[in-house]
Scaffold this motif. Structure first.
Motif, mmCIF file in Angstrom:
data_model
loop_
_atom_site.group_PDB
_atom_site.id
_atom_site.type_symbol
_atom_site.label_atom_id
_atom_site.label_comp_id
_atom_site.label_asym_id
_atom_site.label_seq_id
_atom_site.Cartn_x
_atom_site.Cartn_y
_atom_site.Cartn_z
ATOM 1 N N ASN A 284 -4.594 0.090 14.613
ATOM 2 C CA ASN A 284 -4.145 1.400 14.121
ATOM 3 C C ASN A 284 -5.290 2.124 13.418
ATOM 4 O OD1 ASN A 284 -0.912 1.166 14.403
ATOM 5 N ND2 ASN A 284 -1.722 -0.796 13.697
ATOM 6 N N PRO A 285 -6.339 2.494 14.167
ATOM 7 C CA PRO A 285 -7.526 3.086 13.537
ATOM 8 C C PRO A 285 -7.280 4.463 12.919
ATOM 9 C CG PRO A 285 -7.673 3.236 15.926
ATOM 10 C CD PRO A 285 -6.491 2.367 15.625
ATOM 11 N N GLN A 286 -6.215 5.161 13.338
ATOM 12 C CA GLN A 286 -5.951 6.517 12.852
ATOM 13 C C GLN A 286 -4.966 6.556 11.679
ATOM 14 O OE1 GLN A 286 -7.625 9.169 14.125
ATOM 15 N NE2 GLN A 286 -8.718 7.665 15.384
ATOM 16 N N ILE A 287 -4.550 5.395 11.197
ATOM 17 C CA ILE A 287 -3.475 5.376 10.209
ATOM 18 C C ILE A 287 -3.849 6.075 8.904
ATOM 19 C CG2 ILE A 287 -4.121 3.108 9.272
ATOM 20 C CD1 ILE A 287 -0.545 4.525 9.736
ATOM 21 N N ASP A 288 -5.083 5.909 8.446
ATOM 22 C CA ASP A 288 -5.504 6.572 7.200
ATOM 23 C C ASP A 288 -5.499 8.088 7.366
ATOM 24 O OD1 ASP A 288 -5.822 4.236 5.735
ATOM 25 O OD2 ASP A 288 -7.880 3.943 6.407
ATOM 26 N N LEU A 289 -5.876 8.557 8.565
ATOM 27 C CA LEU A 289 -5.848 9.998 8.845
ATOM 28 C C LEU A 289 -4.418 10.509 8.852
ATOM 29 C CD1 LEU A 289 -7.487 12.509 9.585
ATOM 30 C CD2 LEU A 289 -7.262 11.857 11.988
ATOM 31 N N ILE A 290 -3.501 9.716 9.419
ATOM 32 C CA ILE A 290 -2.086 10.095 9.444
ATOM 33 C C ILE A 290 -1.526 10.194 8.026
ATOM 34 C CG2 ILE A 290 0.229 9.306 10.099
ATOM 35 C CD1 ILE A 290 -1.043 8.055 12.600
ATOM 36 N N ILE A 291 -1.872 9.204 7.193
ATOM 37 C CA ILE A 291 -1.395 9.199 5.805
ATOM 38 C C ILE A 291 -1.956 10.393 5.037
ATOM 39 C CG2 ILE A 291 -1.494 7.941 3.616
ATOM 40 C CD1 ILE A 291 -1.505 5.342 5.246
ATOM 41 N N ALA A 292 -3.263 10.657 5.226
ATOM 42 C CA ALA A 292 -3.899 11.772 4.536
ATOM 43 C C ALA A 292 -3.291 13.098 4.975
ATOM 44 C CB ALA A 292 -5.403 11.762 4.804
ATOM 45 N N ASN A 293 -3.031 13.246 6.291
ATOM 46 C CA ASN A 293 -2.464 14.488 6.805
ATOM 47 C C ASN A 293 -1.066 14.719 6.251
ATOM 48 O OD1 ASN A 293 -2.566 16.797 8.723
ATOM 49 N ND2 ASN A 293 -0.858 15.721 9.668
ATOM 50 N N GLY B 175 3.057 -1.191 5.400
ATOM 51 C CA GLY B 175 3.517 0.102 5.861
ATOM 52 C C GLY B 175 3.731 0.142 7.366
ATOM 53 N N ASP B 176 4.502 1.130 7.826
ATOM 54 C CA ASP B 176 4.785 1.255 9.259
ATOM 55 C C ASP B 176 3.699 2.073 9.959
ATOM 56 O OD1 ASP B 176 5.284 3.921 8.636
ATOM 57 O OD2 ASP B 176 7.462 3.705 8.680
ATOM 58 N N LYS B 177 3.950 2.441 11.208
ATOM 59 C CA LYS B 177 2.963 3.160 12.019
ATOM 60 C C LYS B 177 2.713 4.583 11.521
ATOM 61 C CE LYS B 177 2.518 -0.150 15.155
ATOM 62 N NZ LYS B 177 1.262 -0.896 15.358
ATOM 63 N N GLN B 178 3.625 5.108 10.690
ATOM 64 C CA GLN B 178 3.440 6.438 10.118
ATOM 65 C C GLN B 178 2.860 6.369 8.700
ATOM 66 O OE1 GLN B 178 6.532 5.688 11.865
ATOM 67 N NE2 GLN B 178 5.300 6.493 13.557
ATOM 68 N N ASN C 126 5.309 -3.376 14.578
ATOM 69 C CA ASN C 126 5.890 -2.376 13.679
ATOM 70 C C ASN C 126 5.080 -2.160 12.398
ATOM 71 O OD1 ASN C 126 6.510 -4.780 12.382
ATOM 72 N ND2 ASN C 126 8.714 -4.618 12.705
ATOM 73 N N LEU C 127 3.964 -2.846 12.260
ATOM 74 C CA LEU C 127 3.105 -2.651 11.097
ATOM 75 C C LEU C 127 1.961 -1.702 11.440
ATOM 76 C CD1 LEU C 127 2.891 -6.298 9.716
ATOM 77 C CD2 LEU C 127 3.908 -4.335 8.539
ATOM 78 N N VAL D 215 -6.177 -7.381 11.842
ATOM 79 C CA VAL D 215 -5.642 -7.116 13.189
ATOM 80 C C VAL D 215 -4.906 -5.785 13.211
ATOM 81 C CG1 VAL D 215 -4.027 -7.907 14.967
ATOM 82 C CG2 VAL D 215 -5.467 -9.564 13.764
ATOM 83 N N VAL D 216 -4.066 -5.546 12.204
ATOM 84 C CA VAL D 216 -3.288 -4.309 12.134
ATOM 85 C C VAL D 216 -4.213 -3.101 11.990
ATOM 86 C CG1 VAL D 216 -1.658 -3.003 10.701
ATOM 87 C CG2 VAL D 216 -1.196 -5.391 11.252
ATOM 88 N N ALA D 217 -5.251 -3.228 11.178
ATOM 89 C CA ALA D 217 -6.208 -2.128 11.002
ATOM 90 C C ALA D 217 -6.923 -1.809 12.299
ATOM 91 C CB ALA D 217 -7.211 -2.487 9.909
ATOM 92 N N LYS D 218 -7.266 -2.850 13.059
ATOM 93 C CA LYS D 218 -7.957 -2.656 14.340
ATOM 94 C C LYS D 218 -7.054 -1.964 15.352
ATOM 95 C CE LYS D 218 -10.672 -5.183 17.785
ATOM 96 N NZ LYS D 218 -11.174 -6.529 18.206
#
Length: 272
Positions: A187-196, A136-139, A113-114, A182-185
């Protein structure tokens, strides 16, 4: 003249007593922190839950919200248990008089869930002074954030413990840093999701500004046009940065064109 001298002497003595009292109180709290009384109370409470000693740190967070001239501060206190790749964040209350430790139901956080973890550390004399942790969560939405101090001293009901945890803090830093990798690996798209999402928010704000421009334009067309243009620019910036919020961009465009046409009509009528 004598009264003025006497006033400064009395005021000076009061200041000296106040400083001395605070120093004595601080030194007493430091001693209590090193004695580990509050730490042992927390350990005992956790043993009742886990039936064994578990690694933990005490954490806190202060959230400030402004309402005009008023600033509201909300204090959060947590006991963070870290085992394997799992965090259990217990909201905690410690009774000022009885010293009873009360734990609420924890946030259970794992890689499932992270979506993002940020960690910032502050060192002093090669020792951990503070860790700032954001989870933060997956979003990319904040689940919880907190600070872990190497030393906590009792000041008020909002700062209820005397607790030294520099060693535990170092262990937690290793744990949370490893978990963040581990979480960053995963969820590689998380920064893009946050920026969007941030860009979509900019587009939505631009839409609101543009609609305000429409209403203002009914009474003051030139001002309404300016406001609508500002809203359009905000939405355009969000669009150029990758926002997928087409609805707000279309509405901003329509509002700007309407305001422009109404302004031209208004000027034509005024000049006729």
């Amino acid at each position: 003249m004598k009264n003025s001298i006497m006033f400064f002497i009395v005021w000076g003595l009061i200041m000296i007593v106040a400083v001395a009292f605070n120093l004595i109180r601080r030194n007493g709290n430091i001693k209590k922190a090193h004695d580990g009384e509050d730490k042992n109370l927390i350990k005992e409470k956790l043993r009742q839950i886990f039936n064994e000693d578990v690694p933990f740190v005490y954490a806190h967070y202060e959230n400030q919200e402004s309402y005009g001239r008023t600033v509201r501060t909300t204090y959060f206190r947590y006991i963070v248990v870290f085992l394997e790749k799992t965090l259990q964040v217990f909201p905690v209350r410690i009774d000022k008089k009885t010293r009873e430790v009360q734990l609420a139901r924890p946030f259970v956080l794992t890689t499932e869930n992270l979506g993002k973890i940020t960690v910032q550390e502050k060192m002093k004399n090669d020792q951990l002074k503070r860790l700032d942790v954001w989870l933060g969560d997956k979003q990319g939405h904040c689940i919880v954030e907190f600070e872990v101090d190497g030393m906590n001293l009792r000041k008020s009901k909002w700062f209820p413990v005397n607790l030294v945890q520099e060693k535990e803090g170092e262990e937690f830093k290793k744990f949370i840093t490893s978990l963040a990798q581990v979480v960053a690996k995963e969820n590689p798209q998380i920064d893009l999701i946050i920026a969007n999402e941030a860009n979509e928010g900019l587009g939505t704000l631009g839409m609101i500004v543009s609609i305000i421009g429409i209403f203002v334009g009914v009474f003051l067309p030139p001002l309404g046009l300016i406001i609508s243009i500002i809203g359009f620019v905000m939405s355009l910036v969000g669009k150029l940065k990758g926002s997928s919020n087409r609805k707000s961009f279309i509405i901003c465009t329509v509002c700007m064109i309407w305001s422009m046409l109404f302004c031209i009509f208004y000027i034509a009528v005024m000049l006729s």
